[in-house]
Design a protein around this motif. Structure first.
Motif, PDB file in Angstrom:
ATOM      1  N   ALA A  13     -44.145 -38.870 -19.197  1.00 38.07           N
ATOM      2  CA  ALA A  13     -43.775 -39.917 -18.246  1.00 38.07           C
ATOM      3  C   ALA A  13     -44.295 -41.298 -18.616  1.00 38.07           C
ATOM      4  N   ARG A  14     -45.371 -41.390 -19.376  1.00 39.36           N
ATOM      5  CA  ARG A  14     -46.003 -42.682 -19.627  1.00 39.36           C
ATOM      6  C   ARG A  14     -45.794 -43.090 -21.082  1.00 39.36           C
ATOM      7  N   ASN A  15     -44.719 -43.804 -21.310  1.00 41.19           N
ATOM      8  CA  ASN A  15     -44.402 -44.215 -22.669  1.00 41.19           C
ATOM      9  C   ASN A  15     -43.505 -45.437 -22.609  1.00 41.19           C
ATOM     10  N   TRP A  16     -43.757 -46.412 -23.458  1.00 41.86           N
ATOM     11  CA  TRP A  16     -42.984 -47.657 -23.421  1.00 41.86           C
ATOM     12  C   TRP A  16     -41.519 -47.444 -23.772  1.00 41.86           C
ATOM     13  N   ILE A  17     -41.184 -46.323 -24.420  1.00 42.29           N
ATOM     14  CA  ILE A  17     -39.801 -46.089 -24.836  1.00 42.29           C
ATOM     15  C   ILE A  17     -38.907 -45.737 -23.650  1.00 42.29           C
ATOM     16  N   ILE A  18     -39.484 -45.196 -22.581  1.00 39.28           N
ATOM     17  CA  ILE A  18     -38.686 -44.701 -21.464  1.00 39.28           C
ATOM     18  C   ILE A  18     -37.778 -45.772 -20.862  1.00 39.28           C
ATOM     19  N   LYS A  62     -14.955 -25.165 -28.948  1.00 35.16           N
ATOM     20  CA  LYS A  62     -14.980 -26.137 -30.041  1.00 35.16           C
ATOM     21  C   LYS A  62     -16.311 -26.127 -30.785  1.00 35.16           C
ATOM     22  N   SER A  63     -17.420 -26.096 -30.041  1.00 35.09           N
ATOM     23  CA  SER A  63     -18.733 -26.219 -30.682  1.00 35.09           C
ATOM     24  C   SER A  63     -19.395 -24.874 -30.965  1.00 35.09           C
ATOM     25  N   GLY A  64     -19.026 -23.845 -30.194  1.00 30.64           N
ATOM     26  CA  GLY A  64     -19.640 -22.536 -30.370  1.00 30.64           C
ATOM     27  C   GLY A  64     -20.933 -22.363 -29.609  1.00 30.64           C
ATOM     28  N   GLU A  65     -21.562 -23.483 -29.239  1.00 30.08           N
ATOM     29  CA  GLU A  65     -22.847 -23.425 -28.534  1.00 30.08           C
ATOM     30  C   GLU A  65     -23.040 -24.724 -27.763  1.00 30.08           C
ATOM     31  N   LEU A  66     -23.407 -24.603 -26.485  1.00 35.88           N
ATOM     32  CA  LEU A  66     -23.581 -25.776 -25.639  1.00 35.88           C
ATOM     33  C   LEU A  66     -24.988 -25.834 -25.063  1.00 35.88           C
ATOM     34  N   GLU A  67     -25.441 -27.051 -24.863  1.00 34.91           N
ATOM     35  CA  GLU A  67     -26.664 -27.308 -24.106  1.00 34.91           C
ATOM     36  C   GLU A  67     -26.236 -27.719 -22.694  1.00 34.91           C
ATOM     37  N   ILE A  68     -26.670 -26.969 -21.702  1.00 34.66           N
ATOM     38  CA  ILE A  68     -26.299 -27.226 -20.307  1.00 34.66           C
ATOM     39  C   ILE A  68     -27.527 -27.743 -19.572  1.00 34.66           C
ATOM     40  N   THR A  69     -27.370 -28.861 -18.867  1.00 32.84           N
ATOM     41  CA  THR A  69     -28.473 -29.456 -18.110  1.00 32.84           C
ATOM     42  C   THR A  69     -28.060 -29.608 -16.653  1.00 32.84           C
ATOM     43  N   GLU A  70     -28.946 -29.246 -15.753  1.00 30.53           N
ATOM     44  CA  GLU A  70     -28.629 -29.352 -14.333  1.00 30.53           C
ATOM     45  C   GLU A  70     -28.434 -30.808 -13.919  1.00 30.53           C
ATOM     46  N   MET A  71     -27.533 -31.036 -12.966  1.00 28.06           N
ATOM     47  CA  MET A  71     -27.405 -32.353 -12.355  1.00 28.06           C
ATOM     48  C   MET A  71     -28.483 -32.455 -11.288  1.00 28.06           C
ATOM     49  N   LEU A  72     -29.357 -33.415 -11.450  1.00 29.54           N
ATOM     50  CA  LEU A  72     -30.471 -33.567 -10.517  1.00 29.54           C
ATOM     51  C   LEU A  72     -30.754 -35.046 -10.295  1.00 29.54           C
ATOM     52  N   PRO A  73     -30.667 -35.534  -9.059  1.00 24.27           N
ATOM     53  CA  PRO A  73     -30.332 -34.779  -7.850  1.00 24.27           C
ATOM     54  C   PRO A  73     -28.852 -34.387  -7.807  1.00 24.27           C
ATOM     55  N   ALA A  74     -28.582 -33.291  -7.092  1.00 17.87           N
ATOM     56  CA  ALA A  74     -27.207 -32.833  -6.906  1.00 17.87           C
ATOM     57  C   ALA A  74     -26.491 -33.767  -5.926  1.00 17.87           C
ATOM     58  N   ILE A 117     -40.182 -35.031 -11.338  1.00 16.87           N
ATOM     59  CA  ILE A 117     -39.567 -34.175 -12.357  1.00 16.87           C
ATOM     60  C   ILE A 117     -39.260 -35.041 -13.575  1.00 16.87           C
ATOM     61  N   VAL A 118     -39.890 -34.727 -14.688  1.00 19.64           N
ATOM     62  CA  VAL A 118     -39.732 -35.547 -15.888  1.00 19.64           C
ATOM     63  C   VAL A 118     -38.756 -34.933 -16.885  1.00 19.64           C
ATOM     64  N   GLN A 119     -38.376 -33.676 -16.673  1.00 18.74           N
ATOM     65  CA  GLN A 119     -37.347 -33.067 -17.516  1.00 18.74           C
ATOM     66  C   GLN A 119     -36.620 -32.011 -16.700  1.00 18.74           C
ATOM     67  N   ARG A 120     -35.304 -32.080 -16.692  1.00 12.04           N
ATOM     68  CA  ARG A 120     -34.492 -31.172 -15.888  1.00 12.04           C
ATOM     69  C   ARG A 120     -34.379 -29.796 -16.536  1.00 12.04           C
ATOM     70  N   ARG A 121     -33.959 -28.815 -15.720  1.00  7.68           N
ATOM     71  CA  ARG A 121     -33.700 -27.482 -16.268  1.00  7.68           C
ATOM     72  C   ARG A 121     -32.550 -27.543 -17.265  1.00  7.68           C
ATOM     73  N   ALA A 122     -32.652 -26.741 -18.298  1.00  9.87           N
ATOM     74  CA  ALA A 122     -31.603 -26.724 -19.320  1.00  9.87           C
ATOM     75  C   ALA A 122     -31.429 -25.314 -19.862  1.00  9.87           C
ATOM     76  N   TRP A 123     -30.222 -25.041 -20.334  1.00  9.89           N
ATOM     77  CA  TRP A 123     -29.888 -23.733 -20.886  1.00  9.89           C
ATOM     78  C   TRP A 123     -29.105 -23.921 -22.184  1.00  9.89           C
ATOM     79  N   THR A 124     -29.178 -22.928 -23.044  1.00  4.29           N
ATOM     80  CA  THR A 124     -28.324 -22.872 -24.227  1.00  4.29           C
ATOM     81  C   THR A 124     -27.366 -21.703 -24.058  1.00  4.29           C
ATOM     82  N   VAL A 125     -26.073 -21.973 -24.212  1.00  2.91           N
ATOM     83  CA  VAL A 125     -25.040 -20.952 -24.017  1.00  2.91           C
ATOM     84  C   VAL A 125     -24.164 -20.899 -25.264  1.00  2.91           C
ATOM     85  N   SER A 126     -23.886 -19.692 -25.737  1.00  4.30           N
ATOM     86  CA  SER A 126     -23.014 -19.516 -26.899  1.00  4.30           C
ATOM     87  C   SER A 126     -21.671 -18.947 -26.459  1.00  4.30           C
TER      88      SER A 126
END
Length: 208
Positions: free
Chosen positions: A58-63, A172-184, A87-96
């Motif tokens: 959370a504490r970085n000048w790049i943010i 198309k990609s064979g594998e996706l990174e899925i990230t929750e929408m937060l807030p919904a 929440i500094v990073q949302r839930r994520a999944w990898t799906v093939s």
């Protein structure tokens, strides 16, 4: 106009790639097995590997520039990471594509609906998510630098139109990174007479 750049390429000395996926050899990379998320003496959530401090969530000048100081991913599921109540990073999944199972997914497809519902039940996927190809999928396709392939795409997993988009991207990609929408959508703070709205506020928080 928008330009998408990968922080690991743009600022290699300021970013750390902590993921089970293989990073670019030029990146500073650590496998999650060697990385540890910890809370420091000031209550900040940070990452370290083999005793080396890798950065704060959370504490970085790049943010404020729109970059996260590092990407911490686990396969097939990364839980939410918090710094206190933030929440500094949302839930994520990898799906093939293999996880969709067999079926006829063309046209108005019953198999597509059932396949996605099985996937949601198995992975506890929320209704509203964002998808993008994984780093490995982008590297295999040679599409790492194309904005339309690297920017996240919104998906409503209870809309058939979006199910078709989801399956098209997964095929198309064979594998996706899925990230929750937060807030919904139902949790958005900004309310108008005709519904809720979302906005983005970027700032830098510096501990004293």
């Amino acid at each position: 106009a928008h330009t998408t750049v990968r922080i690991f390429d743009a600022l290699p000395q300021q970013a750390v790639f902590a993921s089970p996926q293989r990073g670019n050899p030029r990146w500073r990379s650590f496998p999650p097995a060697r990385a540890e998320v910890f809370i420091d003496d000031e209550g900040d959530v940070a990452l370290r590997a083999n005793g080396e401090y890798l950065g704060s969530f959370a504490r970085n000048w790049i943010i404020p520039l729109g970059f996260h100081p590092f990407q911490f991913g686990l396969t097939p599921h990364t839980p939410r990471l918090r710094c206190g109540r933030v929440i500094v990073q949302r839930r994520a999944w990898t799906v093939s594509i293999e996880e969709m199972g067999a079926g006829n997914f063309s046209g108005l497809s019953r198999d597509l609906i059932l396949g996605v519902e099985r996937l949601r039940a198995a992975k506890d996927l929320p209704r509203f998510v964002y998808i993008r190809p994984t780093e490995q999928a982008l590297r295999r396709s040679g599409a790492e630098g194309r904005d339309k392939d690297t920017k996240p795409v919104f998906i409503d997993l209870e809309s058939y139109l979006f199910l078709e988009i989801f399956h098209r991207w997964l095929t198309k990609s064979g594998e996706l990174e899925i990230t929750e929408m937060l807030p919904a959508p139902d949790d958005l703070w900004w309310r108008e007479a005709d519904g809720r709205r979302t906005f983005e506020l970027r700032t830098l928080m510096i501990p004293r």
